[in-house]
Design a protein around this motif. Structure first.
Motif, PDB file in Angstrom:
ATOM      1  N   ALA A  66       0.869  -1.243   0.054  1.00  0.00           N
ATOM      2  CA  ALA A  66       0.058   0.058  -0.079  1.00  0.00           C
ATOM      3  C   ALA A  66       1.056   1.375   0.010  1.00  0.00           C
ATOM      4  O   ALA A  66       1.903   1.367   0.562  1.00  0.00           O
ATOM      5  N   ASP A  67       0.409   2.400  -0.623  1.00  0.00           N
ATOM      6  CA  ASP A  67       0.964   3.552  -0.674  1.00  0.00           C
ATOM      7  C   ASP A  67       1.003   4.260   0.786  1.00  0.00           C
ATOM      8  O   ASP A  67       0.130   3.895   1.630  1.00  0.00           O
ATOM      9  N   ILE A  68       1.790   4.800   1.293  1.00  0.00           N
ATOM     10  CA  ILE A  68       1.915   5.584   2.380  1.00  0.00           C
ATOM     11  C   ILE A  68       1.870   7.048   2.330  1.00  0.00           C
ATOM     12  O   ILE A  68       2.749   7.426   1.139  1.00  0.00           O
ATOM     13  N   LYS A  69       2.180   8.153   3.176  1.00  0.00           N
ATOM     14  CA  LYS A  69       2.251   9.314   3.020  1.00  0.00           C
ATOM     15  C   LYS A  69       3.391   9.607   4.335  1.00  0.00           C
ATOM     16  O   LYS A  69       3.256   9.021   5.498  1.00  0.00           O
ATOM     17  N   ASP A  70       4.397  10.302   3.874  1.00  0.00           N
ATOM     18  CA  ASP A  70       5.522  10.776   4.796  1.00  0.00           C
ATOM     19  C   ASP A  70       5.669  12.113   4.485  1.00  0.00           C
ATOM     20  O   ASP A  70       5.462  12.580   3.364  1.00  0.00           O
ATOM     21  N   GLY A  71       6.273  13.009   5.278  1.00  0.00           N
ATOM     22  CA  GLY A  71       6.617  14.126   5.290  1.00  0.00           C
ATOM     23  C   GLY A  71       7.467  14.986   6.067  1.00  0.00           C
ATOM     24  O   GLY A  71       7.829  14.089   7.210  1.00  0.00           O
ATOM     25  N   TRP A  72       7.566  16.032   6.217  1.00  0.00           N
ATOM     26  CA  TRP A  72       8.204  16.991   7.305  1.00  0.00           C
ATOM     27  C   TRP A  72       7.759  18.454   7.301  1.00  0.00           C
ATOM     28  O   TRP A  72       6.814  18.917   6.315  1.00  0.00           O
ATOM     29  N   SER A  73       8.105  19.108   8.330  1.00  0.00           N
ATOM     30  CA  SER A  73       7.784  20.553   8.411  1.00  0.00           C
ATOM     31  C   SER A  73       8.832  21.111   9.213  1.00  0.00           C
ATOM     32  O   SER A  73       9.356  20.347  10.184  1.00  0.00           O
ATOM     33  N   VAL A  74       9.334  22.211   8.792  1.00  0.00           N
ATOM     34  CA  VAL A  74      10.431  22.952   9.714  1.00  0.00           C
ATOM     35  C   VAL A  74       9.876  24.307   9.971  1.00  0.00           C
ATOM     36  O   VAL A  74       9.051  24.899   9.299  1.00  0.00           O
ATOM     37  N   ARG A  75      10.706  24.891  10.914  1.00  0.00           N
ATOM     38  CA  ARG A  75      10.491  26.468  11.449  1.00  0.00           C
ATOM     39  C   ARG A  75      11.777  26.855  11.718  1.00  0.00           C
ATOM     40  O   ARG A  75      12.624  26.293  12.026  1.00  0.00           O
ATOM     41  N   GLY A  76      11.926  28.029  11.025  1.00  0.00           N
ATOM     42  CA  GLY A  76      13.335  28.922  11.468  1.00  0.00           C
ATOM     43  C   GLY A  76      12.915  30.519  11.740  1.00  0.00           C
ATOM     44  O   GLY A  76      11.767  30.811  11.658  1.00  0.00           O
ATOM     45  N   ASP A  77      14.034  30.964  12.504  1.00  0.00           N
ATOM     46  CA  ASP A  77      13.778  32.507  12.971  1.00  0.00           C
ATOM     47  C   ASP A  77      14.202  33.436  11.697  1.00  0.00           C
ATOM     48  O   ASP A  77      13.721  34.306  11.728  1.00  0.00           O
ATOM     49  N   ALA A  78      14.722  32.803  10.581  1.00  0.00           N
ATOM     50  CA  ALA A  78      15.209  33.496   9.467  1.00  0.00           C
ATOM     51  C   ALA A  78      14.834  32.839   8.241  1.00  0.00           C
ATOM     52  O   ALA A  78      14.847  31.503   8.165  1.00  0.00           O
ATOM     53  N   PHE A  79      14.612  33.434   7.157  1.00  0.00           N
ATOM     54  CA  PHE A  79      14.142  32.769   5.816  1.00  0.00           C
ATOM     55  C   PHE A  79      15.321  32.065   5.654  1.00  0.00           C
ATOM     56  O   PHE A  79      15.056  30.750   5.117  1.00  0.00           O
ATOM     57  N   ASN A  80      16.609  32.183   5.556  1.00  0.00           N
ATOM     58  CA  ASN A  80      17.535  31.326   5.235  1.00  0.00           C
ATOM     59  C   ASN A  80      17.685  30.283   6.188  1.00  0.00           C
ATOM     60  O   ASN A  80      18.148  29.090   5.623  1.00  0.00           O
ATOM     61  N   GLN A  81      17.571  30.211   7.262  1.00  0.00           N
ATOM     62  CA  GLN A  81      17.453  29.041   8.369  1.00  0.00           C
ATOM     63  C   GLN A  81      16.377  28.328   7.759  1.00  0.00           C
ATOM     64  O   GLN A  81      16.550  26.935   7.907  1.00  0.00           O
ATOM     65  N   CYS A  82      15.170  28.698   7.702  1.00  0.00           N
ATOM     66  CA  CYS A  82      14.248  27.955   7.250  1.00  0.00           C
ATOM     67  C   CYS A  82      14.341  27.052   5.934  1.00  0.00           C
ATOM     68  O   CYS A  82      14.262  25.727   5.847  1.00  0.00           O
ATOM     69  N   VAL A  83      15.232  27.620   4.921  1.00  0.00           N
ATOM     70  CA  VAL A  83      15.636  27.096   3.568  1.00  0.00           C
ATOM     71  C   VAL A  83      16.473  25.823   4.021  1.00  0.00           C
ATOM     72  O   VAL A  83      16.388  24.802   3.479  1.00  0.00           O
ATOM     73  N   ARG A  84      17.516  26.178   4.858  1.00  0.00           N
ATOM     74  CA  ARG A  84      18.414  25.363   4.950  1.00  0.00           C
ATOM     75  C   ARG A  84      17.836  24.087   5.827  1.00  0.00           C
ATOM     76  O   ARG A  84      18.243  22.936   5.415  1.00  0.00           O
ATOM     77  N   ARG A  85      16.937  24.236   6.811  1.00  0.00           N
ATOM     78  CA  ARG A  85      16.279  23.191   7.524  1.00  0.00           C
ATOM     79  C   ARG A  85      15.320  22.321   6.376  1.00  0.00           C
ATOM     80  O   ARG A  85      15.287  21.004   6.681  1.00  0.00           O
ATOM     81  N   ALA A  86      14.866  23.002   5.637  1.00  0.00           N
ATOM     82  CA  ALA A  86      14.002  22.178   4.643  1.00  0.00           C
ATOM     83  C   ALA A  86      14.925  21.288   3.710  1.00  0.00           C
ATOM     84  O   ALA A  86      14.270  20.384   3.423  1.00  0.00           O
ATOM     85  N   GLU A  87      15.735  21.984   3.075  1.00  0.00           N
ATOM     86  CA  GLU A  87      16.696  21.322   2.392  1.00  0.00           C
ATOM     87  C   GLU A  87      17.374  19.836   3.345  1.00  0.00           C
ATOM     88  O   GLU A  87      17.255  18.813   2.582  1.00  0.00           O
ATOM     89  N   THR A  88      17.608  20.069   4.487  1.00  0.00           N
ATOM     90  CA  THR A  88      18.251  18.924   5.211  1.00  0.00           C
ATOM     91  C   THR A  88      17.036  17.908   5.354  1.00  0.00           C
ATOM     92  O   THR A  88      17.157  16.791   5.190  1.00  0.00           O
ATOM     93  N   ALA A  89      15.865  18.342   5.659  1.00  0.00           N
ATOM     94  CA  ALA A  89      14.785  17.463   6.172  1.00  0.00           C
ATOM     95  C   ALA A  89      14.298  16.865   4.890  1.00  0.00           C
ATOM     96  O   ALA A  89      13.897  15.647   4.941  1.00  0.00           O
ATOM     97  N   ASP A  90      14.391  17.294   3.553  1.00  0.00           N
ATOM     98  CA  ASP A  90      13.991  16.513   2.422  1.00  0.00           C
ATOM     99  C   ASP A  90      15.055  15.561   2.346  1.00  0.00           C
ATOM    100  O   ASP A  90      14.810  14.313   1.698  1.00  0.00           O
ATOM    101  N   ARG A  91      16.585  15.688   2.528  1.00  0.00           N
ATOM    102  CA  ARG A  91      17.557  14.862   2.067  1.00  0.00           C
ATOM    103  C   ARG A  91      17.356  13.724   3.154  1.00  0.00           C
ATOM    104  O   ARG A  91      17.600  12.650   2.661  1.00  0.00           O
ATOM    105  N   ILE A  92      16.874  13.950   4.269  1.00  0.00           N
ATOM    106  CA  ILE A  92      16.784  12.996   5.341  1.00  0.00           C
ATOM    107  C   ILE A  92      15.663  12.032   4.801  1.00  0.00           C
ATOM    108  O   ILE A  92      15.540  10.870   5.126  1.00  0.00           O
TER     109      ILE A  92
END
Length: 78
Positions: free
Chosen positions: A29-55
């Protein structure tokens, strides 16, 4: 005036999220998975999003699963 700007800057946050539909290539069966991140600055958010996607992608090798993006929201102010 400067105190007001500092207080407002301290409350700024940015969030991002992605949800994937994961389809096992060897059946099941198909499953759903994902991530969400939060940062104090836009650049921090982008870096955390890229890391979460890689993981997340590391959890599902493409030889065994197909990842299809189901929904996404880029870094935006909270």
């Amino acid at each position: 005036m400067a105190a007001n700007i500092s207080a407002e800057a301290a409350t700024v946050c940015f969030t991002a999220a992605k949800t994937y539909r994961i389809h096992p290539l060897r059946g099941g069966a198909d499953i759903k998975d994902g991530w969400s991140v939060r940062g104090d600055a836009f650049n921090q958010c982008v870096r955390r999003a890229e890391t979460a996607d890689r993981i997340l992608r590391g959890h599902y090798p493409e030889t065994i699963y197909t990842l299809s993006l189901a929904s996404t929201i880029g870094c935006h102010a909270c």
